[in-house]
Design a protein around this motif. Structure first.
Motif, mmCIF file in Angstrom:
data_model
loop_
_atom_site.group_PDB
_atom_site.id
_atom_site.type_symbol
_atom_site.label_atom_id
_atom_site.label_comp_id
_atom_site.label_asym_id
_atom_site.label_seq_id
_atom_site.Cartn_x
_atom_site.Cartn_y
_atom_site.Cartn_z
ATOM 1 N N VAL A 26 21.415 -8.421 35.340
ATOM 2 C CA VAL A 26 22.199 -8.351 34.103
ATOM 3 C C VAL A 26 21.636 -7.451 33.336
ATOM 4 C CG1 VAL A 26 23.180 -9.412 32.209
ATOM 5 C CG2 VAL A 26 23.064 -10.677 34.299
ATOM 6 N N VAL A 27 22.224 -6.268 32.785
ATOM 7 C CA VAL A 27 21.557 -5.301 32.029
ATOM 8 C C VAL A 27 22.318 -5.396 30.859
ATOM 9 C CG1 VAL A 27 21.353 -2.647 31.821
ATOM 10 C CG2 VAL A 27 21.328 -3.611 34.258
ATOM 11 N N THR A 28 21.569 -5.273 29.698
ATOM 12 C CA THR A 28 22.009 -5.514 28.408
ATOM 13 C C THR A 28 21.777 -4.511 27.520
ATOM 14 O OG1 THR A 28 20.248 -6.959 27.369
ATOM 15 C CG2 THR A 28 21.841 -8.146 28.447
ATOM 16 N N GLY A 29 22.301 -4.007 26.486
ATOM 17 C CA GLY A 29 22.060 -3.030 25.337
ATOM 18 C C GLY A 29 23.142 -2.785 24.514
ATOM 19 N N ASP A 30 22.483 -2.028 23.476
ATOM 20 C CA ASP A 30 23.613 -1.487 22.405
ATOM 21 C C ASP A 30 23.405 -0.023 22.391
ATOM 22 O OD1 ASP A 30 24.794 -0.802 19.987
ATOM 23 O OD2 ASP A 30 23.615 -2.010 18.655
ATOM 24 N N VAL A 31 24.381 0.751 22.531
ATOM 25 C CA VAL A 31 24.591 2.143 22.849
ATOM 26 C C VAL A 31 24.444 2.807 21.653
ATOM 27 C CG1 VAL A 31 25.491 2.383 25.013
ATOM 28 C CG2 VAL A 31 26.931 2.292 23.003
ATOM 29 N N THR A 32 24.451 2.189 20.322
ATOM 30 C CA THR A 32 24.326 2.598 19.160
ATOM 31 C C THR A 32 22.901 2.500 18.464
ATOM 32 O OG1 THR A 32 24.983 0.679 17.897
ATOM 33 C CG2 THR A 32 26.810 1.682 18.684
ATOM 34 N N GLN A 33 22.101 1.880 19.138
ATOM 35 C CA GLN A 33 20.589 1.879 18.580
ATOM 36 C C GLN A 33 19.731 2.129 19.629
ATOM 37 O OE1 GLN A 33 20.082 0.414 15.689
ATOM 38 N NE2 GLN A 33 22.184 -0.190 15.129
ATOM 39 N N VAL A 34 19.851 3.678 20.122
ATOM 40 C CA VAL A 34 19.025 4.089 20.736
ATOM 41 C C VAL A 34 17.803 4.816 20.168
ATOM 42 C CG1 VAL A 34 18.655 6.193 22.419
ATOM 43 C CG2 VAL A 34 20.928 4.971 22.412
ATOM 44 N N ASP A 35 16.436 4.368 20.675
ATOM 45 C CA ASP A 35 15.250 4.737 20.150
ATOM 46 C C ASP A 35 14.567 5.841 20.822
ATOM 47 O OD1 ASP A 35 15.359 2.725 17.820
ATOM 48 O OD2 ASP A 35 14.926 1.018 19.441
ATOM 49 N N LEU A 36 14.980 6.353 21.706
ATOM 50 C CA LEU A 36 14.331 7.516 22.599
ATOM 51 C C LEU A 36 14.336 8.605 21.619
ATOM 52 C CD1 LEU A 36 16.703 7.175 25.807
ATOM 53 C CD2 LEU A 36 14.362 6.525 25.490
#
Length: 356
Positions: free
Chosen positions: A276-286
């Motif tokens: 399972v891969v989770t994340g929020d594409v609006t909160q990128v810290d790269l």
């Protein structure tokens, strides 16, 4: 459910027309009304706010509803669903009532009671379950697919529900171990300036995973399980070169992976495992200019068999109800600031045009 229609409501309609009929909904005698109405009638007040067109009165074990027939029917369905939730052993709260009404208004194919009574795992008297329809779809997708992406804003339960499914799979002996990982992107080169060993430096970035784990597993058993390798919490860099068999693997904060890191992680999948891969594409810290692996992976893997993308939205946020109110208040304030600055800018432009 026994019910009856009485002739009219004494007050008539709000617009002064013909009096509206009163629809009576009788609650089974075995149901304690306080469980349905809430302490100090809090849940009744919630229903009244959700159905502003209705007059709702409770006398004994009866609801008396008057108003537009469609709203009356919806309110009765709401009461039926709440009774099923109570029958399933789950106490009601404002959140459950509001979400039930929202699902019924959206005319979803699944009943609110089916969503709100779906148990995933229980620990120390606490049961973890989905609270919204999208969350239930997400949980169902984890059951049906080998690789699932949970994408949505903070507070939608992406990681928490995935952790619950991992613990459930371990308890059911469907897997031999749980592996939890996330990129320590925020650390960057600053790791060298933090005191302690490498693990001490990385630990703060993994702390949210530990916090969720403590809600689902006896805290006293966690050190033993981690020492035995049954539960592993590690930064993403530690996954390189490994093949993970018979494991439930969760990658959290995946928006902070590069496309290369995402590919590396996904190719760690071994036999008998689930990811399972989770994340929020609006909160990128790269760093600026670096692409997010989570943003591009959907374009790459859409249509691949046994891979599913579950999208959650702000309506699926399940943190304390004040969090939603705070976010909304900040949103309104930001809009007001934007309008104020826009008006000022427009005034400047008008002045310039008049001076030309």
């Amino acid at each position: 459910m026994p019910e009856a229609d009485q002739p009219t409501t004494p007050g008539g309609t709000p617009d002064g027309g013909h009096p509206m009929p009163i629809h009576t909904v009788e609650i089974p005698a075995q149901v304690q009304m306080v469980t349905l109405l809430g302490p100090r009638d809090e849940l009744l007040r919630t229903m009244e706010r959700a159905f502003p067109q209705l007059e709702i009165h409770v006398r004994g074990n009866e609801f008396h509803l008057s108003g537009p027939s469609a709203e009356v029917a919806l309110a009765e369905r709401t009461i039926d669903e709440l009774l099923l939730v109570i029958e399933g052993g789950q106490p009601l709260n404002r959140d459950a009532v509001e979400r039930s009404i929202s699902m019924l208004r959206a005319q979803t194919t699944e009943r609110p009671a089916d969503v709100l009574t779906m148990n995933i795992v229980s620990s120390r008297g606490r049961t973890i379950r989905p609270k919204t329809l999208n969350q239930k779809h997400y949980v169902d997708a984890i059951d049906k697919h080998t690789v699932v992406f949970g994408i949505g804003p903070a507070g939608t339960g992406k990681t928490y529900l995935a952790m619950a499914k991992a613990v459930q799979a371990l308890q059911a002996k469907q897997v031999n171990r749980i592996i939890l990982t996330r990129p320590a992107v925020e650390a960057g080169e600053r790791l060298g300036f933090l005191p302690g060993t490498l693990n001490d430096k990385i630990d703060p970035y993994l702390r949210p995973l530990y916090d969720a784990l403590h809600d689902m597993v006896d805290p006293e058993s966690i050190p033993r399980l981690m020492a035995a390798g049954t539960i592993e919490v590690a930064p993403l860099a530690y996954m390189r070169g490994r093949t993970l068999n018979d494991a439930f693997i969760i990658l959290d904060e995946a928006q902070n992976t590069s496309p290369e890191q995402m590919k590396m992680f996904l190719t760690r999948l071994g036999f008998g495992s689930k990811m399972v891969v989770t994340g929020d594409v609006t909160q990128v810290d790269l760093p600026d200019g670096n692409r997010s692996g989570l943003r591009v992976v959907r374009d790459i893997l859409t249509g691949v068999d046994d891979i599913h993308f579950s999208i959650l939205n702000p309506q699926d946020v399940v943190r304390h109800r004040l969090v939603g109110a705070i976010v909304d208040a900040y949103g309104r304030w930001d809009d007001q600031q934007g309008e104020t600055h826009g008006q000022r800018g427009g005034g400047v432009q008008r002045e310039r045009r008049r001076s030309q």
